[in-house]
Scaffold this active site. Structure first.
Site, PDB file in Angstrom:
ATOM      1  N   GLU A 501       0.845  -1.191   0.000  1.00 48.06           N
ATOM      2  CA  GLU A 501       0.000   0.000   0.000  1.00 48.06           C
ATOM      3  C   GLU A 501       0.883   1.245   0.000  1.00 48.06           C
ATOM      4  OE1 GLU A 501      -2.139  -0.893   3.608  1.00 48.06           O
ATOM      5  OE2 GLU A 501      -2.608  -2.868   2.783  1.00 48.06           O
ATOM      6  N   GLU A 532      -3.800  -6.866   3.085  1.00 45.35           N
ATOM      7  CA  GLU A 532      -2.549  -7.394   3.628  1.00 45.35           C
ATOM      8  C   GLU A 532      -2.349  -8.888   3.345  1.00 45.35           C
ATOM      9  OE1 GLU A 532      -4.590  -5.329   5.200  1.00 45.35           O
ATOM     10  OE2 GLU A 532      -3.323  -3.551   5.366  1.00 45.35           O
ATOM     11  N   GLN A 554       2.106  -1.998   5.604  1.00 46.09           N
ATOM     12  CA  GLN A 554       2.364  -0.603   5.979  1.00 46.09           C
ATOM     13  C   GLN A 554       2.809  -0.440   7.435  1.00 46.09           C
ATOM     14  OE1 GLN A 554      -0.774   2.533   5.155  1.00 46.09           O
ATOM     15  NE2 GLN A 554       0.658   2.761   3.455  1.00 46.09           N
ATOM     16  N   ASP A 557       1.047  -3.272  13.015  1.00 46.19           N
ATOM     17  CA  ASP A 557      -0.298  -3.558  13.541  1.00 46.19           C
ATOM     18  C   ASP A 557      -1.192  -4.197  12.479  1.00 46.19           C
ATOM     19  OD1 ASP A 557      -0.552  -1.867  16.337  1.00 46.19           O
ATOM     20  OD2 ASP A 557       0.835  -0.992  14.907  1.00 46.19           O
ATOM     21  N   TYR A 558      -0.968  -3.888  11.224  1.00 46.06           N
ATOM     22  CA  TYR A 558      -1.827  -4.418  10.155  1.00 46.06           C
ATOM     23  C   TYR A 558      -1.372  -5.792   9.684  1.00 46.06           C
ATOM     24  CZ  TYR A 558      -2.328   0.663   9.992  1.00 46.06           C
ATOM     25  OH  TYR A 558      -2.460   1.961  10.336  1.00 46.06           O
ATOM     26  N   HIS A 599      -1.248   1.906  16.118  1.00 48.75           N
ATOM     27  CA  HIS A 599      -0.033   2.357  15.433  1.00 48.75           C
ATOM     28  C   HIS A 599       1.185   2.240  16.328  1.00 48.75           C
ATOM     29  CE1 HIS A 599      -3.392   4.282  13.323  1.00 48.75           C
ATOM     30  NE2 HIS A 599      -2.655   4.094  12.254  1.00 48.75           N
TER      31      HIS A 599
END
Ligand SMILES: Cc1ncc(C[n+]2csc(CCOP(=O)(O)OP(=O)(O)O)c2C)c(N)n1
Ligand SMILES: [Mg+2]
Length: 810
Positions: A501, A532, A554, A557-558, A599
Site C-alpha cells: 500500500e 494485507e 504498511q 499492527d496491520y 499504530h
C-alpha cells in the site's frame, strides 16, 4: 508400482481426432476417474480399520478434474485443496502409490514426494527445489504448490502464482529466466470448495486478481455443503457465480470471465475448461469456473457420516448424479463403450488400486518391521543380563504383538527398557543407547527437519561484509539510507520487486522507495490495494516462481490481517514439503512505538509463536535494516523485517557500500560495555535503554546493552551468556505485552544458553502494559517502558543483589 496402460489424460485435438482416438481418450479418462474413486473407497476403509489416521477424499469430484487436467500445460501451477486427487493422477503429478503412501504417513520423499508423510492425505505438492538447494526447471514441469488444510488459506498464494506470469510477460528484463517462465504463458489453477468461498481470503483474492488482470483460473467445486452446513447458510443466493456476476468483464473494463457448468457433464466440462483456460492464458484475464451439482458419495471425511445431515432426497439425488455414473451412462449411450467392457475395466481397476494400496502399506511396514526386530533383539540381550528379565521380556512381547506398529513403538520400547534398567550396570545397555541415538538422528531428519531450506543458499551462509564509511560520510535521514540500499539492490538484481500500500507512486509512507518507481517502472515498485493477506500471498507466489519480492505491510499492527498466510502457508512451506519447495519472500514492515492503539503495536510474542519458519529481524536503525536486506536478498529463506517506526528521520551515516554490506542473522551486538547488569533489548526500546544508561552511570551502575538484532534466529554466538558470566544479572526490555517477546528472550538465554547458572539476582523483564498503548505522549509514557522505568528496573535488581550499596529508591 503396478502400471496401467496410460497414466495421464490426453487432450482432444479436434483437428486430427478420429472416433477411435476419441474413444480411447474417453475410456482412459473413465479409468483414471474410476481408479481415483476406488482409491477414495479403499482409503476410507484403511482409516476405518485403523491403518491410517484420517481420510478426506476426492470422490464425487472426479469428472471435472479430468477436464481441468486436459487444460493444464507444462509450466502451469496448481494451488488447490484436498479434493483434487483425480486431477493429480490425470496430470501425472501424483499417482496411486504416492496417494496411499501419504495416507499411511510414509516419511520418505521417495514414497510421498509431496510431504514425506508430514501432511494429511490428499495434500499435494511437486518438488521444485533440488537436493542442492537450486531451483528445478519449472517451465518444463507441471507444478503444484503445496496444499494446506485451512479452507481458502491457499487463495492468496494462488494470486501470487498468477501474478508472476504477468510480470514475466510484461517485464522484458525477465526474459532470460526461461526456467521459470516462457513469456508468462503459465496459468495458475486454483480449486476451492463452495463452502470455503465464504472465507474473506477468497473474496480478497478474487477482487485483487480482477484488478491485477492475471492468468488465474479458480474452480469452485460446489457440492452444496461444507461438512454439514448447506449452501443456504454459506452463500448469498446459494450461488457463488451468481453473486460474483458483477466481476464479469465488459467492453472496456477489467474483470473476469465467469463460467458455470455441471460436475457430471463430461462433454460440457471439457469444452468449458478448454475455452476458459485459453482465454485466461492468452489474454491474462482471470476466470471463474463454477462447477455445480457435485456430490460426496462417502460424505465429507472419515470424521462422520453425511447421513446425519443430508435428507433422504438429497442422498438419492446425489446417488443419481454421481459423476462417474453419469459419465458411464453417456459413454454407453454414445457407443463409446459397452456395459460389459466397462465392467471389465472396473474390475481391473479395482484390483490395480488394491495392489497399489498393498504395495504402499508393505513398503512402510517392511521398514518398520526391521527396526522393531532390531530393538527387540537389543532388549533381549538386556534381558539376558538383567535381573528384570521378566519385565523386559514383557516389553518384547508387547512389541511383537503390536497391531499395525509404527516407528514410535520400537523407539518407545527401547526407551522403556533403558528406564527399567537404569540402576543396573549392564554391558548391553550401550548397544541399545547407540541404537536409540541413531534412530533419533534419523527420526529428527524424518519428522523435525527443514523448517528452513537450510541449503548452501541460505541467508545464514551469506558472507559477512562490514559496512564501510568514507571519511566524510554524509549524515542523512535513516529513510535515505534504506532508499539507497533498495536502489542499489534493484539495480543489481532484476528479479527484485516491491509492492504494498502506497509503495509505488509515493515510495511508501516513509519514503524508503521514494523515486524508485520512476527509475525502475511500476512493474517493479508497485502500489496495491488495502489487502494485507494477499500482499503476502502475492509475495509467496512470486517467490515460489523465482522472483525476489519485498512484500510491504504498511504498519506492524496491520500484519495481523496477513498472519494467517504467514503462519499457515509461508512459515510451513519448507517444512511441509520437507525442503521440496521454498519461497524467499521478504515481508517488510515497521512497528513498535508511535501513536495510538493501532499504530504502536509490538506483538512479537504472537509473531514468534506464529511464524517459526520465517526469520524475524528487528533492526534498531535503518543502517542495520539495510544490512539485513542485503543479506536476505542474497539468501533463499523467508524473513520478516520490522523497522522502527520512529527512526526514519533520525540521522545516520551513509555507508559507501550501502547495497553490499551485510548484517548476519542471529548475531547479537554489544552496544555498550558494562560490568554490573546485562540489558537485552531490540528495536525502538534500545534508544530508551541507551538513554537510561547515561543516568545509571551517574548512579554508579554500568550496564551492558545487547542488541540481538534478530529474534529468530537468536544470538547464535551466545553473546548474552558471555555477558551474564560477567554481570550475573539480567533485564530484558521490550514493548510487547508481558510474557511475550521478553519471555521468549528469557527462555533463550536462561534455558537454551544456560544463563540460569550465572545469575545472582532474579532475572526480570520490562515489557509494556497488558493493554495496547493509548494515543498521545502521556499514553505512551504510562504504557510502554520509559527511561525512568528502565533506570528503576535496573536499580531494583542492583538493590536485590546489594541493598547496602543500592538502598531502596522508594
Ligand atoms: C480455516 C478453516 N476453517 C475450518 C476448517 C474445517 N473444515 C475443513 S473442510 C470444511 C468444509 C469445507 O467445505 P467446502 O469448502 O465446501 O469443501 P468440500 O469439503 O465440501 O469440498 C471445514 C469447515 C478448516 N479446515 N479451515
Ligand atoms: Mg462443499
Amino acid at each position: 508400482m503396478p502400471e496401467t496402460a496410460a497414466n495421464v489424460t490426453s487432450r482432444f485435438n479436434a483437428a486430427e481426432l478420429s472416433f477411435d482416438d476419441f474413444q480411447k481418450i474417453v475410456i482412459n479418462d473413465y479409468r483414471i476417474a474410476f481408479e481415483s474413486r476406488q482409491a477414495s473407497i479403499l482409503g476410507r476403509r484403511e482409516v476405518l480399520t485403523g491403518k491410517a489416521k484420517f481420510g478426506i477424499f476426492g470422490d464425487g469430484k472426479e469428472v471435472a478434474q479430468l477436464a481441468m487436467a486436459k487444460a493444464f500445460r507444462q509450466g502451469d501451477w496448481r494451488a488447490g485443496y484436498y479434493r483434487d486427487q483425480t486431477f493429480m493422477f490425470a496430470t501425472g503429478m501424483s499417482n496411486l502409490n504416492e496417494f496411499f503412501s501419504q495416507l499411511y504417513a510414509h516419511p520418505d520423499i521417495a514414497r510421498d514426494p509431496a510431504s514425506a508423510g508430514r501432511q494429511m492425505n490428499c495434500h499435494y505438492a511437486t518438488r521444485f527445489v533440488n537436493a542442492d538447494g537450486t531451483w528445478a526447471n519449472q517451465s518444463e514441469a507441471l507444478n503444484c504448490s503445496a496444499d494446506i488444510s485451512t479452507t481458502g488459506g491457499h487463495m492468496p498464494r494462488l494470486l501470487g502464482l498468477a501474478y508472476a506470469s504477468k510480470l514475466y510477460r510484461q517485464n522484458k528484463e525477465l526474459e532470460y529466466l526461461k526456467q521459470f517462465s516462457v513469456n508468462g504463458n503459465e496459468v495458475a489453477f486454483g480449486t476451492i470448495g463452495n463452502g470455503a468461498t465464504s472465507e474473506g481470503l477468497f473474496f480478497e483474492t478474487f477482487n485483487a486478481a480482477g484488478v491485477l488482470q492475471v492468468p488465474m483460473a479458480i474452480s469452485v467445486w460446489d457440492d452444496a455443503y461444507a461438512i454439514s452446513v448447506p449452501a443456504k447458510l454459506q452463500t448469498t443466493k446459494e450461488d457463488i457465480s451468481e453473486i460474483l456476476k458483477g466481476f464479469q468483464r465488459e467492453h472496456g473494463t477489467n474483470g473476469y470471465e465467469i463460467f458455470k457448468v455441471r460436475g457430471w457433464d463430461y462433454v460440457a466440462l471439457c469444452e468449458t475448461y478448454e475455452r476458459a483456460i485459453d482465454l485466461c492464458r492468452n489474454e491474462h484475464v482471470p476466470v471463474l469456473i463454477h462447477v455445480t451439482e457435485m456430490t460426496q458419495p462417502q460424505g465429507h471425511s472419515t470424521s462422520g457420516s453425511h447421513e446425519r445431515y443430508k435428507s433422504k432426497d438429497r442422498l438419492a439425488w446425489e446417488n443419481e448424479h454421481d459423476c462417474l455414473l453419469q459419465m458411464r451412462k453417456w459413454m454407453i449411450e454414445s457407443a463409446i463403450s459397452t456395459d460389459e467392457e466397462l465392467d471389465e475395466l472396473e474390475a481391473t481397476a479395482k484390483k490395480f488400486v488394491r495392489d497399489c494400496q498393498k504395495e504402499a502399506w508393505n513398503n512402510l511396514q517392511d521398514e518398520i518391521k526391521i527396526e522393531l526386530q532390531q530393538v527387540a533383539g537389543l532388549i533381549a540381550e538386556l534381558a539376558n543380563e538383567s535381573e528384570l528379565s521378566d519385565a523386559l521380556q514383557k516389553i518384547i512381547t508387547e512389541l511383537n504383538t503390536c497391531i499395525d506398529p509404527g516407528r514410535k513403538d520400537g523407539v518407545s520400547a527401547g526407551r522403556k527398557a533403558l528406564r527399567l534398567t537404569a540402576k543396573e550396570k549392564l554391558y548391553s545397555r550401550q548397544a541399545l543407547i547407540n541404537w536409540l541415538k541413531l534412530e533419533e538422528e534419523k527420526n529428527n531428519e524424518r519428522f523435525n527437519s527443514k523448517l528452513f531450506s537450510g541449503t548452501m543458499h541460505s541467508p545464514m551462509n551469506v558472507p559477512v561484509v562490514p559496512a564501510q564509511y568514507e571519511l566524510d560520510a554524509k549524515m542523512i535521514d535513516g529513510r535515505e539510507v534504506l532508499n539507497a540500499c533498495f536502489d542499489a539492490n534493484f539495480e543489481r538484481d532484476k528479479t527484485i520487486v516491491a509492492f504494498g500500500e502506497d509503495v509505488g507512486a509515493i515510495g511508501d509512507v516513509n519514503q524508503g522507495f521514494a523515486g524508485l518507481q520512476q527509475k525502475y517502472s511500476d512493474l517493479r515498485i508497485t502500489d496495491t490495494g488495502i489487502r494485507e493477506a494477499t500482499i503476502i500471498g502475492q509475495g509467496l507466489g512470486l517467490a515460489i516462481r523465482g522472483l525476489r519480492p519485498i512484500a510491504e505491510i504498511q504498519y506492524l499492527d496491520y500484519l495481523l490481517y496477513g498472519v494467517t498466510v504467514l503462519s499457515d502457508d509461508l512459515a510451513t512451506l519448507s517444512y511441509r514439503t520437507r525442503g521440496g519447495q521454498k519461497a524467499p519472500v521478504i515481508v517488510r514492515t515497521r512497528g513498535h512505538r508511535l501513536e495510538g492503539i493501532w499504530h504502536s503495536g509490538s506483538p512479537m510474542g504472537m509473531l514468534l509463536g506464529a511464524v517459526r519458519g520465517i526469520h524475524i529481524c528487528v533492526p534498531r536503525n535503518m543502517t542495520q535494516a539495510a544490512g539485513m536486506y542485503n543479506t536476505l536478498l542474497r539468501g533463499d529463506e523467508p524473513a520478516l523485517v520490522i523497522e522502527s517506526l520512529n527512526g526514519y528521520r533520525l540521522k545516520e551515516k551513509l555507508p559507501s557500500n550501502v547495497g553490499e554490506f551485510t548484517v548476519p542473522l542471529g548475531e547479537a551486538e554489544i552496544l555498550l560495555e558494562g560490568s554490573d547488569l546485562t540489558v537485552v533489548s531490540y528495536g525502538s526500546t534500545l534508544r530508551i535503554v541507551q538513554e537510561a544508561a547515561e543516568e545509571l552511570e551517574k548512579l554508579d551502575i554500568h550496564i551492558e546493552i545487547i542488541d540481538p538484532q534478530t529474534l529468530y534466529p537468536f544470538d547464535k554466538q551466545h553473546v548474552c551468556l558471555a555477558s551474564l558470566k560477567k554481570t550475573n544479572k539480567l533485564l530484558v526490555v521490550d514493548e510487547d505485552m508481558p510474557g511475550g517477546g521478553s519471555a521468549y528472550i528469557l527462555q533463550k538465554i536462561l534455558e537454551e544458553q544456560k544463563g540460569y547458572f550465572h545469575l545472582d539476582a532474579q532475572p526480570r523483564t520490562l515489557p509494556a502494559k497488558e493493554h495496547r498503548p493509548p494515543y498521545g505522549t502521556d499514553g505512551d509514557y504510562f504504557s510502554k517502558p520509559s527511561p525512568d522505568d528502565v533506570v528503576e528496573a535496573v536499580y531494583a535488581i542492583m538493590h536485590e543483589a546489594n541493598p547496602l550499596k543500592f538502598p531502596a529508591l522508594f
